[in-house]
Design a protein around this motif. Structure first.
Motif, PDB file in Angstrom:
ATOM      1  N   SER A   1     -60.628  -4.550  19.347  1.00  0.00           N
ATOM      2  CA  SER A   1     -60.937  -5.700  20.196  1.00  0.00           C
ATOM      3  C   SER A   1     -59.670  -6.474  20.536  1.00  0.00           C
ATOM      4  O   SER A   1     -58.611  -6.278  19.935  1.00  0.00           O
ATOM      5  N   ALA A   2     -59.797  -7.378  21.490  1.00  0.00           N
ATOM      6  CA  ALA A   2     -58.667  -8.221  21.875  1.00  0.00           C
ATOM      7  C   ALA A   2     -58.173  -9.038  20.685  1.00  0.00           C
ATOM      8  O   ALA A   2     -56.965  -9.268  20.532  1.00  0.00           O
ATOM      9  N   GLU A   3     -59.090  -9.475  19.824  1.00  0.00           N
ATOM     10  CA  GLU A   3     -58.713 -10.228  18.624  1.00  0.00           C
ATOM     11  C   GLU A   3     -57.809  -9.393  17.722  1.00  0.00           C
ATOM     12  O   GLU A   3     -56.757  -9.862  17.266  1.00  0.00           O
ATOM     13  N   THR A   4     -58.195  -8.153  17.475  1.00  0.00           N
ATOM     14  CA  THR A   4     -57.384  -7.270  16.632  1.00  0.00           C
ATOM     15  C   THR A   4     -56.033  -6.999  17.279  1.00  0.00           C
ATOM     16  O   THR A   4     -54.991  -7.011  16.603  1.00  0.00           O
ATOM     17  N   LEU A   5     -56.017  -6.763  18.573  1.00  0.00           N
ATOM     18  CA  LEU A   5     -54.765  -6.477  19.275  1.00  0.00           C
ATOM     19  C   LEU A   5     -53.800  -7.645  19.202  1.00  0.00           C
ATOM     20  O   LEU A   5     -52.583  -7.470  19.130  1.00  0.00           O
ATOM     21  N   SER A   6     -54.329  -8.871  19.211  1.00  0.00           N
ATOM     22  CA  SER A   6     -53.474 -10.058  19.222  1.00  0.00           C
ATOM     23  C   SER A   6     -52.998 -10.460  17.834  1.00  0.00           C
ATOM     24  O   SER A   6     -51.998 -11.158  17.700  1.00  0.00           O
ATOM     25  N   LYS A   7     -53.714 -10.029  16.790  1.00  0.00           N
ATOM     26  CA  LYS A   7     -53.390 -10.472  15.432  1.00  0.00           C
ATOM     27  C   LYS A   7     -52.685  -9.398  14.603  1.00  0.00           C
ATOM     28  O   LYS A   7     -52.379  -9.625  13.431  1.00  0.00           O
ATOM     29  N   THR A   8     -52.437  -8.233  15.178  1.00  0.00           N
ATOM     30  CA  THR A   8     -51.795  -7.126  14.476  1.00  0.00           C
ATOM     31  C   THR A   8     -50.758  -6.484  15.392  1.00  0.00           C
ATOM     32  O   THR A   8     -50.550  -6.935  16.522  1.00  0.00           O
ATOM     33  N   THR A   9     -50.142  -5.413  14.912  1.00  0.00           N
ATOM     34  CA  THR A   9     -49.175  -4.687  15.742  1.00  0.00           C
ATOM     35  C   THR A   9     -49.850  -3.731  16.724  1.00  0.00           C
ATOM     36  O   THR A   9     -49.174  -3.104  17.538  1.00  0.00           O
ATOM     37  N   LEU A  10     -51.180  -3.605  16.657  1.00  0.00           N
ATOM     38  CA  LEU A  10     -51.877  -2.635  17.507  1.00  0.00           C
ATOM     39  C   LEU A  10     -51.601  -2.852  18.986  1.00  0.00           C
ATOM     40  O   LEU A  10     -51.539  -1.902  19.761  1.00  0.00           O
TER      41      LEU A  10
ATOM     42  N   GLY B   1     -54.120   4.147  -7.378  1.00  0.00           N
ATOM     43  CA  GLY B   1     -52.676   4.257  -7.543  1.00  0.00           C
ATOM     44  C   GLY B   1     -51.885   3.063  -7.063  1.00  0.00           C
ATOM     45  O   GLY B   1     -50.749   2.857  -7.490  1.00  0.00           O
ATOM     46  N   GLY B   2     -52.435   2.266  -6.163  1.00  0.00           N
ATOM     47  CA  GLY B   2     -51.705   1.115  -5.639  1.00  0.00           C
ATOM     48  C   GLY B   2     -52.350  -0.182  -6.079  1.00  0.00           C
ATOM     49  O   GLY B   2     -52.376  -0.514  -7.258  1.00  0.00           O
ATOM     50  N   HIS B   3     -52.905  -0.930  -5.113  1.00  0.00           N
ATOM     51  CA  HIS B   3     -53.683  -2.122  -5.439  1.00  0.00           C
ATOM     52  C   HIS B   3     -54.825  -2.219  -4.437  1.00  0.00           C
ATOM     53  O   HIS B   3     -54.895  -1.443  -3.479  1.00  0.00           O
ATOM     54  N   ILE B   4     -55.742  -3.128  -4.644  1.00  0.00           N
ATOM     55  CA  ILE B   4     -56.896  -3.244  -3.752  1.00  0.00           C
ATOM     56  C   ILE B   4     -56.451  -3.793  -2.400  1.00  0.00           C
ATOM     57  O   ILE B   4     -55.926  -4.909  -2.305  1.00  0.00           O
ATOM     58  N   VAL B   5     -56.649  -2.991  -1.367  1.00  0.00           N
ATOM     59  CA  VAL B   5     -56.254  -3.335   0.005  1.00  0.00           C
ATOM     60  C   VAL B   5     -57.507  -3.318   0.873  1.00  0.00           C
ATOM     61  O   VAL B   5     -58.283  -2.360   0.824  1.00  0.00           O
ATOM     62  N   SER B   6     -57.717  -4.356   1.659  1.00  0.00           N
ATOM     63  CA  SER B   6     -58.916  -4.438   2.492  1.00  0.00           C
ATOM     64  C   SER B   6     -58.711  -3.875   3.890  1.00  0.00           C
ATOM     65  O   SER B   6     -59.665  -3.528   4.574  1.00  0.00           O
ATOM     66  N   GLY B   7     -57.457  -3.813   4.332  1.00  0.00           N
ATOM     67  CA  GLY B   7     -57.198  -3.399   5.710  1.00  0.00           C
ATOM     68  C   GLY B   7     -57.388  -4.528   6.703  1.00  0.00           C
ATOM     69  O   GLY B   7     -57.446  -4.301   7.908  1.00  0.00           O
ATOM     70  N   HIS B   8     -57.485  -5.765   6.196  1.00  0.00           N
ATOM     71  CA  HIS B   8     -57.602  -6.950   7.049  1.00  0.00           C
ATOM     72  C   HIS B   8     -56.235  -7.624   7.100  1.00  0.00           C
ATOM     73  O   HIS B   8     -55.800  -8.256   6.129  1.00  0.00           O
ATOM     74  N   VAL B   9     -55.561  -7.479   8.210  1.00  0.00           N
ATOM     75  CA  VAL B   9     -54.183  -7.946   8.354  1.00  0.00           C
ATOM     76  C   VAL B   9     -54.147  -9.474   8.387  1.00  0.00           C
ATOM     77  O   VAL B   9     -54.885 -10.108   9.140  1.00  0.00           O
ATOM     78  N   ASP B  10     -53.261 -10.052   7.567  1.00  0.00           N
ATOM     79  CA  ASP B  10     -53.137 -11.509   7.510  1.00  0.00           C
ATOM     80  C   ASP B  10     -52.130 -12.047   8.514  1.00  0.00           C
ATOM     81  O   ASP B  10     -52.168 -13.228   8.864  1.00  0.00           O
ATOM     82  N   GLY B  11     -51.233 -11.214   8.961  1.00  0.00           N
ATOM     83  CA  GLY B  11     -50.241 -11.663   9.934  1.00  0.00           C
ATOM     84  C   GLY B  11     -49.245 -10.566  10.221  1.00  0.00           C
ATOM     85  O   GLY B  11     -49.158  -9.561   9.512  1.00  0.00           O
TER      86      GLY B  11
END
Length: 203
Positions: free
Chosen positions: A69-78, A100-110
Motif C-alpha cells: 500500500s501507499a502507507e507501506t511504500l512511504s514508511k519503508t524502503t519499498l 537463531g536470531g531474535h523475535i522480528v515482526s517485520g513491521h518497520v519502525d523507520g
C-alpha cells in the motif's frame, strides 16, 4: 513472526503500479527450490522481504507476488525498490523452528541510513543513523533488525548505532551491496517498544 536469520536472497522481478498508481504489486524471484523448503507456503503466507512483512498473493515457479500500500511504500524502503534489486528473504517462523536470531515482526519502525563502514579485525564495523525518535529504543548488546537481519548492537548514542558484521553475514545477505548513504529498514526490538509504552503510563 520471524527470527532475522536470512534464508535466501531474492530479486525484484517486476513492479506493477495499482490503486491509481499509489500502491504497487511486486513479483519477487527466489532462489531455486527456496519456496519448497519445509513445505510450500500457502496463499496469504507472510514472507519477510528486506525487513518488511508482506503477504504472498500468488506463486509461480521460484517466485511470488505481493502487494504494498501507499502507507507501506512511504514508511519503508519499498518505495525506492527497482527491478533487479536484491532482497533478504525469510519465511515466517513455525513452532519448533530454531530461534537463531531474535523475535522480528517485520513491521518497520523507520528508515535509517548507512553512515559508515570500517574494517575492524576480521569483521566490518557498520554505523547506522536512525530517524528521529528511534535512538532511545536501541541499547548496547541489545538486538535490532536492519533490512530484516538480526544484529547485536555494539555501540549506541543519540543519533544511531554500530554493529560488527562478519564476512559470512555480508555474503549471505544484501549487506554486500550496501554503501554509505543507502537507506535501510529498521525494526527495533519488540521488548523495547513495549517497555517504552508501559513507561508512558507509569511516569
Amino acid at each position: 513472526m520471524f527470527t532475522g536469520i536470512i534464508t535466501g536472497l531474492g530479486r525484484v522481478a517486476a513492479i506493477t503500479p495499482i490503486g491509481a498508481g499509489q500502491d504497487m504489486r511486486l513479483t519477487i524471484a527466489t532462489p531455486p527450490g527456496w519456496l519448497d523448503q519445509g513445505g510450500h507456503p500457502d496463499l496469504g503466507a507472510s514472507i519477510c522481504c528486506s525487513g518488511c512483512c508482506l503477504t504472498a498473493i500468488a506463486y509461480g515457479t521460484d517466485r511470488f507476488d505481493v502487494e504494498a500500500s501507499a502507507e507501506t511504500l512511504s514508511k519503508t524502503t519499498l518505495g525506492g525498490w527497482a527491478v533487479g534489486d536484491a532482497l533478504n528473504l525469510e519465511r515466517s517462523l513455525r513452532l519448533g523452528d530454531e530461534m537463531g536470531g531474535h523475535i522480528v515482526s517485520g513491521h518497520v519502525d523507520g528508515v535509517g541510513q548507512v553512515e559508515s563502514l570500517t574494517p575492524e579485525n576480521g569483521s566490518v564495523r557498520w554505523r547506522f543513523r536512525l530517524p528521529d525518535g528511534l535512538a532511545r529504543f536501541v541499547a548496547i548488546k541489545g538486538s535490532v533488525a536492519v533490512n530484516g537481519v538480526s544484529l547485536t548492537v555494539n555501540e549506541a548514542d543519540r543519533t544511531g548505532f554500530g554493529v560488527n558484521i562478519i564476512p559470512h553475514t555480508i555474503g549471505a545477505t544484501t549487506f554486500g551491496g550496501l554503501r554509505a548513504g543507502d537507506p535501510v529498514n529498521i525494526e527495533i526490538d519488540m521488548l523495547a517498544r513495549y517497555v517504552a509504552r508501559l513507561g508512558e503510563f507509569t511516569s
